[in-house]
Scaffold this active site. Structure first.
Site, PDB file in Angstrom:
ATOM      1  N   HIS A  69       0.833  -1.210   0.000  1.00  0.00           N
ATOM      2  CA  HIS A  69       0.000   0.000   0.000  1.00  0.00           C
ATOM      3  C   HIS A  69       0.865   1.257   0.000  1.00  0.00           C
ATOM      4  O   HIS A  69       2.017   1.257   0.462  1.00  0.00           O
ATOM      5  CB  HIS A  69      -1.002  -0.003   1.152  1.00  0.00           C
ATOM      6  N   ASP A  71      -0.243   4.382   1.207  1.00  0.00           N
ATOM      7  CA  ASP A  71      -0.602   5.387   2.203  1.00  0.00           C
ATOM      8  C   ASP A  71       0.077   5.127   3.549  1.00  0.00           C
ATOM      9  O   ASP A  71       0.634   4.060   3.795  1.00  0.00           O
ATOM     10  CB  ASP A  71      -2.124   5.444   2.401  1.00  0.00           C
ATOM     11  N   GLU A 125      -5.076   1.847   2.720  1.00  0.00           N
ATOM     12  CA  GLU A 125      -5.072   0.647   3.559  1.00  0.00           C
ATOM     13  C   GLU A 125      -5.257   0.993   5.024  1.00  0.00           C
ATOM     14  O   GLU A 125      -5.778   0.190   5.798  1.00  0.00           O
ATOM     15  CB  GLU A 125      -3.760  -0.126   3.359  1.00  0.00           C
ATOM     16  N   GLU A 126      -4.805   2.192   5.429  1.00  0.00           N
ATOM     17  CA  GLU A 126      -4.769   2.538   6.839  1.00  0.00           C
ATOM     18  C   GLU A 126      -6.086   3.106   7.367  1.00  0.00           C
ATOM     19  O   GLU A 126      -6.151   3.526   8.523  1.00  0.00           O
ATOM     20  CB  GLU A 126      -3.645   3.560   7.104  1.00  0.00           C
TER      21      GLU A 126
END
Length: 355
Positions: A69, A71, A125-126
């Protein structure tokens, strides 16, 4: 722009990616740079929002996925990067721009791997699952993933294989009472006091450990939040204990829910979030080859990762990345530079089929 020299060096590439601020929701610039870097390769490149998919088309016998990812969590006085000796500090160094940099480095420098490879660089993703770029890709264009037989998610594992992941559920356990003035408390029923047996059950609870494919998963059932009461002079008529259950992947979501209901039998409960785990997937031929390339035993992933999304598509997968998972999201997040170099070389040998 990510220059050719930077792309050729996974350490320099990690530093360059860390120095592009990409807190969840702000991935446009880093996605642009990744797309530009891949445009000059033989890979077939497609973009979906701020998620980039790049695929080899070599007609190999099997296809694998390398995913990372783009981010990070919000900055905390840890941007831009800085390097001291063999350590690089900064937001995203461990989780997971060092792993993502390895995947991008290999995408650019390994044009003819022995397996066809799908590289996925995804957004969000976070944050909440609905925004997750890998989830959106799996829902909207699953064919870009489902022709793979194995996946590697470059989440931080400190250079070890972490098989599968645990599932997670959040449940609200409620008690009810009757409001009254606190000066005449006997006229009411205190819902917070009624929550004491919930905490007692959690205090007595004994976590289960289970070994799957040589990986030991350790479950946990814990109160993570308590709320109740409306004013300092009112007997509360409701109390809610929020409980998080982290369960081993030999339980599916239904079995996990049944277990939680058994633990809190007699109480009003509501499940508000659930995600399945993923079995280690170490029986896949590509997984055995990667284990051989690393030369160290696997361990369990004691958290939830997007490996579970691959498992839901029928693709076995594992976690492997240079970062230390214990440093993820911390202000002093950092990565050991030798781990970046070692991780890139391990995956390069694996893709080339070199022992």
């Amino acid at each position: 722009m990510l220059t050719r020299d930077v792309l050729a060096d996974p350490v320099a590439l990690t530093r360059a990616l860390v120095d592009i601020e990409s807190v969840s929701g702000n991935e446009a610039e880093i996605a642009d740079r990744v797309e530009e870097a891949l445009a000059g390769t033989v890979l077939k490149v497609e973009r979906f929002g701020h998620t980039i998919v790049a695929r080899t088309e070599l007609d190999r016998a099997q296809r694998v996925v390398l995913a990372g990812h783009l981010d990070t969590v919000p900055l905390h006085d840890n941007f831009p990067s800085r390097t001291e000796g063999d350590v690089m500090w900064g937001c995203g160094t461990s989780d997971m721009k060092s792993g993502t940099a390895i995947a991008l480095h290999l995408a650019v420098t390994e044009p003819e791997p022995r397996h066809d490879v799908t590289y996925v660089f995804y957004e969000a993703e976070e944050v909440d699952s609905a925004r997750n770029g890998l989830k959106i890709l799996a829902d909207s264009n699953p064919h870009l993933l489902t022709d793979a037989s194995f996946a590697v998610l470059l989440e931080p594992t400190h250079g070890l294989i972490e098989g599968g992941c645990q599932g997670t559920q959040r449940v609200l356990v409620r008690t009810s009472g009757k409001r009254a003035h606190s000066a005449r408390s006997w006229l009411g029923e205190n819902a917070i006091h009624k929550a004491a047996p919930i905490l007692e059950r959690l205090q007595r609870y004994r976590d289960r450990s289970v070994v799957i494919d040589g990986c030991e998963f350790h479950e946990g059932l814990n109160a993570v939040r308590i709320s109740g009461g409306v004013a300092g002079n009112v007997i509360p008529d409701e109390c809610v204990v929020e409980v998080n259950f982290r369960f081993a992947p030999d339980r599916d979501e239904a079995a996990a829910e049944a277990h939680v209901r058994e633990v809190f039998d007699g109480f009003d409960i509501e499940f508000v979030d659930s995600a399945p785990g993923a079995l280690p997937g170490l029986d896949a031929p590509a997984a055995r080859e990667l284990l051989a390339a690393i030369g160290r035993p696997p361990r369990a992933k004691l958290g939830w990762t997007d490996v579970a999304r691959f498992a839901a598509l029928g693709i076995p997968g594992l976690n492997f990345g240079p970062g230390d998972p214990n440093l993820a999201h911390k202000q002093d997040e950092h990565v050991e530079i030798p781990k970046i170099t070692e991780g890139a070389e391990v995956l390069r040998r694996w893709l080339r089929g070199v022992a």
